[in-house]
Design a protein around this motif. Structure first.
Motif, PDB file in Angstrom:
ATOM      1  N   ARG A 186       0.820  -1.215   0.000  1.00 12.96           N
ATOM      2  CA  ARG A 186       0.000   0.000   0.000  1.00 12.96           C
ATOM      3  C   ARG A 186       0.851   1.261   0.000  1.00 12.96           C
ATOM      4  NH1 ARG A 186      -4.813  -1.671   4.265  1.00 12.96           N
ATOM      5  NH2 ARG A 186      -6.066  -2.876   2.780  1.00 12.96           N
ATOM      6  N   THR A 226      -2.485  -6.961   6.190  1.00  5.94           N
ATOM      7  CA  THR A 226      -2.286  -5.522   6.364  1.00  5.94           C
ATOM      8  C   THR A 226      -2.406  -5.084   7.818  1.00  5.94           C
ATOM      9  OG1 THR A 226      -4.624  -5.225   5.790  1.00  5.94           O
ATOM     10  CG2 THR A 226      -3.018  -4.959   4.026  1.00  5.94           C
ATOM     11  N   ASN A 227      -3.203  -5.802   8.599  1.00  6.58           N
ATOM     12  CA  ASN A 227      -3.318  -5.523  10.035  1.00  6.58           C
ATOM     13  C   ASN A 227      -3.152  -6.837  10.792  1.00  6.58           C
ATOM     14  OD1 ASN A 227      -3.448  -2.894  10.824  1.00  6.58           O
ATOM     15  ND2 ASN A 227      -5.652  -2.777  11.041  1.00  6.58           N
ATOM     16  N   SER A 612      -2.290   1.417  13.275  1.00  4.00           N
ATOM     17  CA  SER A 612      -2.929   1.168  11.993  1.00  4.00           C
ATOM     18  C   SER A 612      -4.405   0.855  12.181  1.00  4.00           C
ATOM     19  CB  SER A 612      -2.233  -0.003  11.281  1.00  4.00           C
ATOM     20  OG  SER A 612      -2.868  -0.314  10.074  1.00  4.00           O
ATOM     21  N   GLU A 614      -8.229   0.154   9.978  1.00  6.57           N
ATOM     22  CA  GLU A 614      -8.722  -0.234   8.656  1.00  6.57           C
ATOM     23  C   GLU A 614     -10.203  -0.614   8.718  1.00  6.57           C
ATOM     24  OE1 GLU A 614      -7.692  -3.472   5.102  1.00  6.57           O
ATOM     25  OE2 GLU A 614      -6.255  -3.068   6.709  1.00  6.57           O
ATOM     26  N   SER A 616     -12.902  -2.468   6.096  1.00 11.43           N
ATOM     27  CA  SER A 616     -12.924  -3.226   4.847  1.00 11.43           C
ATOM     28  C   SER A 616     -14.319  -3.762   4.577  1.00 11.43           C
ATOM     29  CB  SER A 616     -11.935  -4.397   4.898  1.00 11.43           C
ATOM     30  OG  SER A 616     -10.631  -3.940   5.146  1.00 11.43           O
ATOM     31  N   SER A 629     -11.310  -1.057   0.946  1.00 12.20           N
ATOM     32  CA  SER A 629     -10.727  -0.818   2.266  1.00 12.20           C
ATOM     33  C   SER A 629     -10.361   0.651   2.398  1.00 12.20           C
ATOM     34  CB  SER A 629      -9.471  -1.672   2.477  1.00 12.20           C
ATOM     35  OG  SER A 629      -9.763  -3.050   2.422  1.00 12.20           O
ATOM     36  N   TYR A 631      -8.103   2.944   5.004  1.00 12.92           N
ATOM     37  CA  TYR A 631      -7.123   2.701   6.056  1.00 12.92           C
ATOM     38  C   TYR A 631      -6.425   3.993   6.458  1.00 12.92           C
ATOM     39  CZ  TYR A 631      -3.916   2.625   2.043  1.00 12.92           C
ATOM     40  OH  TYR A 631      -3.224   2.945   0.908  1.00 12.92           O
ATOM     41  N   TYR A 665      -3.022   7.697   4.804  1.00 14.59           N
ATOM     42  CA  TYR A 665      -4.374   7.159   4.688  1.00 14.59           C
ATOM     43  C   TYR A 665      -4.693   6.943   3.219  1.00 14.59           C
ATOM     44  CZ  TYR A 665      -5.479  12.166   4.044  1.00 14.59           C
ATOM     45  OH  TYR A 665      -5.506  13.467   3.628  1.00 14.59           O
TER      46      TYR A 665
END
Length: 829
Positions: A186, A226-227, A612, A614, A616, A629, A631, A665
């Protein structure tokens, strides 16, 4: 650009809320829900009749007896379970899954008191004849989305055949690989790359150069997290990318063979074999490759000193590559129905011969009229690398479903030896030899790493969908680097002060975590807390400079998920992450091939931390899927390379430093569709903004970057067993500390055909069809300006042959959910 970005954010939000509202409104009588017939829940679990294994993504459809019209339906999750709502009546069910016989349940048993119909465990029978006849191209389709990761099966991507792990990652949604091989997630380079869920010698010692030496044929899937939840190490501020290698457990002997040839020089072979007999399963992977990558670039620099402008016009050409071998052997020993002991051995060796040429042209005040001198510098480098890795895993399951204990031990030893011979020759503007004698230099770098890692995890279910998990980790890592630079003077080799050094890096990490998760109806949650004690010590032996840092941190994680009607799913997640400075970022080791642009490390770097968040959403249709998503990441102490040009010499030093903060973001959209039987489309686009505050280091080190990256892939079946794939890639311009990166764009092409009675597949591919994949940049300092272009590798033509032994070509479901040529699976711990 900002207004388009805001509009897309609004559209995504409206889509997530609007589709849910529309799904709830469908089926309502005029006047609203008042007086509407109550809905009943239909649930059950679908498994393989022979093995009892759950069947994920099986289709359950309800039909009316009256007119055979479809009333409702759903698909199974990773545990084979399904649950959806419908109105009661005279209904029958049809259950389908590719290569299994379709099952009809004649009448649905509604319980009006409980308001549900429980179909219990439904067993499907395998239909081998059907599998042999069906021509399906999706092959393990779908992007699988769970509470804390997305999974992409990359084995069928035509463009990856004959390539490397680097090529695969550059084609995975959310992931990009720049021209120097740096992996970003990302738009952020602060990402952790693992192999089979653990750090690996396949990647390399201090960087990711090993990705270029892993044949794509050895890779089964890529997991993008991603998380990450608390079970994963906290390292990697933008997330984790996990590369899962192939390993099968089918009975008997089976495997696959791959041969690759390409231009520029790209030759290789790979073997994947598996043999299972009773309680023992053997697996082996071997890959060998020989590659030569040509590349080129230029850099134009203006240095302002008083009323004089000093101009440097610099050209660079190089060829990198050589021979690489990797072998992985392992065995699963089944001590019983519930206990498995797995041992594996990995050995990788590479021998590279790299040649680099840099031409410097110096001007004063005017370009290209006032040429002062020309300097020609060459770097002839030899690079040898050996990587050994031993691993042992114990896995024990229990009578209660989902309860398991896993213990992993890993030992890794890597060595890398580099030597370079440099020559520098000087010329007058007219091409005549200069007055200065030729300069001769040489460097030698010896590096060794040892890593010992032990991890234990225990999962305990306490209800139908609830479980808690605990685990701990010990990681001990030691790196020693001995770097020597010498210059020929007075008929002898003299060590250059400021370049030669002995550097020692010790890293000890102790961690423990706890996680709790459960599901209530359509709502699921998972919460965890991880604690990590880090002890990082660096020492420069020449100067006795010691940097010893010990810090303990907590890393909470939260994942929430809600299943909306009509195959919608919404997730919210949070995690706290860190980034420890990489070994090369701490090591004062200096790259020396370009004497006027030197890259060096910084032993005084601190770790970076990020929070972080997010949101989704994912929606499935019969022939398509769409996910979005939103984020946000807030980071402190972010590490970025800062360029500092010496006004006297014009030489630049690029060194990593801790900047104050970064706010990132963005919006990520991913889609996949099969509008026609012969056509499949998938793509992704990521819009992001990064605001970096670098006022603490000065030198124009702040930036406000609004950018995007995206790709779209079209795969078509024109003739029987023949596929054609075209992929377009684009990365928009991006502001950086001290400058700007320009846009990068390229296109890939591939075509494949099944041969040898369906046991083989021949693939021809062109990576970077128009030879346009180049990094273009501008760097601005107080008294200097640079503009340049760099191409790490040229356009690549590749022909690859895959032959399967006692294996069917992996096939997916008929256009189900339109998914990626890639799919599910759990992390290989």
């Amino acid at each position: 650009m900002k207004k388009y970005f805001t509009l897309l954010l609004l559209m995504s939000t409206l889509l997530m809320s609007g589709t849910s509202l529309l799904a709830q409104q469908r089926g309502q009588r005029p006047g609203g829900p008042r007086g509407a017939m109550p809905k009943f829940k239909v649930e059950g679990r679908i498994v393989d009749e022979a093995t009892g294994n759950p069947l994920e993504y099986a289709t359950v459809t309800l039909f009316s007896y009256k007119d055979s019209s479809m009333v409702a339906g759903g698909i199974t999750d990773m545990n084979g379970k399904f649950s959806f709502e419908t109105r009661p009546g005279r209904l029958y069910a049809k259950i389908e899954f590719l290569s299994y016989t379709t099952l009809i349940i004649d009448r649905i048993p509604f319980d009006r008191e409980l308001r549900k119909a429980d179909l219990g465990i439904v067993k499907l029978q395998s239909d081998a004849a059907m599998l042999d006849e069906v021509e399906v191209r999706a092959e393990k389709s779908q992007m699988q989305m769970t509470l804390d990761k997305k999974v992409f099966n990359v084995g069928k991507d035509l463009a990856n055949r004959g390539g490397t792990a680097e090529d695969i990652l550059d084609n995975v949604p959310s992931v990009a690989v720049d021209l120097e091989g740096n992996v970003s997630l990302r738009g952020s380079n602060d990402v952790r790359v693992l192999v089979n869920g653990k750090p690996s010698g396949l990647i390399g010692v201090g960087d990711l150069n090993g990705l270029r030496q892993i044949p794509s044929n050895l890779i089964e899937r890529v997991e993008v997290i991603t998380n990450p939840s608390a079970r994963y190490e906290a390292e990697g501020m933008s997330g984790i990318i996990n590369i899962v290698l192939r390993k099968d457990k089918k009975s008997g002997l089976n495997g696959s063979f791959d041969i690759t040839a390409g231009y520029p020089e790209n030759f290789g072979a790979a073997v994947n074999m598996n043999y299972r007999r009773k309680d023992i399963n053997f697996f082996a992977n071997y890959g060998v490759s020989y590659r030569k990558r040509p590349g080129e670039g230029f850099n134009y620099q203006e240095l302002y000193r008083g009323d004089t402008t000093y101009i440097l016009d610099q050209d660079r050409t190089f060829e990198r590559g050589g021979l690489s071998n990797s072998v992985r052997l392992g065995m699963d020993y089944f001590l019983g129905e519930k206990t498995t002991l797995t041992g594996a051995f990995l050995y990788k060796v590479s021998d590279e011969d790299n040649f680099n040429t840099v031409t410097y042209r110096d001007y004063i005040n005017s370009f290209p009229d006032n040429l002062q001198s020309v300097t020609y510098r060459t770097d002839d480098e030899k690079e040898d690398e050996d990587n050994l890795e031993y691993s042992l895993q114990y896995k024990r399951t229990f009578s209660r479903k989902g309860q398991e204990l896993t213990a992993d031990f890993q030992f890794q030893e890597n060595t890398e030896v580099e030597s370079s011979d440099f020559t520098e020759t000087y010329f007058f503007p007219n091409g005549e030899p200069g007055l200065r004698e030729d300069l001769e230099q040489r460097s030698a770098n010896s590096e060794g790493e040892k890593r010992t890692r032990f991890q234990i995890d225990y999962v305990h279910p306490f209800s139908k969908d609830g479980q808690f998990e605990i685990g701990s980790l010990i990681s001990i890592r030691d790196i020693k680097n001995d770097y020597l630079v010498e210059e020929w003077a007075d008929n002898r080799w003299v060590s250059l002060e400021g370049f030669s050094n002995n550097f020692v890096y010790d890293e000890d990490i102790y961690a423990a975590y706890f996680m709790l998760g459960n599901k209530y109806g359509k709502f699921s949650y998972q919460a965890g807390l991880r604690g990590e004690l880090s002890n990082v010590r660096t020492e420069l032996l020449q100067t006795n400079e010691v940097n010893d840092r010990t810090y303990f941190n907590f890393f909470p994680t939260v994942h929430l998920s809600y299943e909306l009607p009509n195959q919608h799913n919404v997730q919210i997640s949070y995690s706290r992450r860190l980034r420890r400075p990489r070994f090369w970022y701490l090591n004062p080791f200096v790259t020396f091939s370009d004497a006027r642009n030197v890259f060096a490390g910084n032993p005084n770097l601190d770790p970076s931390f990020t929070d972080s968040y997010e949101l989704s959403h994912i929606k499935y249709w019969d022939k398509a899927s769409f996910s979005s998503s939103i984020y946000y990441r807030y980071s402190t102490g972010v590490i970025r390379r800062i360029r500092d040009t010496d006004l006297e010499t014009g030489n630049a030093t690029i060194i990593p430093k801790n900047l104050a903060t970064e706010d990132s973001y963005g919006l990520e959209l991913t889609f996949s569709a099969s509008p026609k039987k012969w056509l499949r489309l998938n793509g992704d686009v990521n819009f992001f903004r990064s605001i970096i505050n670098g006022d603490n280091v000065g030198n124009n080190s702040s930036a406000d970057a609004l950018s995007m990256l995206g790709r779209i892939t079209s795969r078509m079946t024109f003739w029987k067993k023949t596929d054609v794939q075209i992929r377009a890639n684009y990365r928009a311009p991006r502001e950086t500390p001290q400058g700007r990166n320009k846009a990068i764009y390229h296109m890939d092409f591939a075509a494949s055909k099944d041969i040898l009675k369906g046991n083989g597949t021949l693939t021809f591919s062109i990576n970077d069809v128009f030879n346009s994949r180049r990094r273009r940049y501008i760097t601005i300092e107080d008294s200097a300006r640079n503009e340049g272009e760099f191409q790490w590798r040229a356009r690549q033509f590749t022909l690859a042959l895959n032959y399967r032994l006692n294996q069917k070509k992996k096939r997916g479901r008929r256009g189900g959910r339109g998914g990626y040529d890639g799919g599910g699976g759990e992390m290989g711990f």
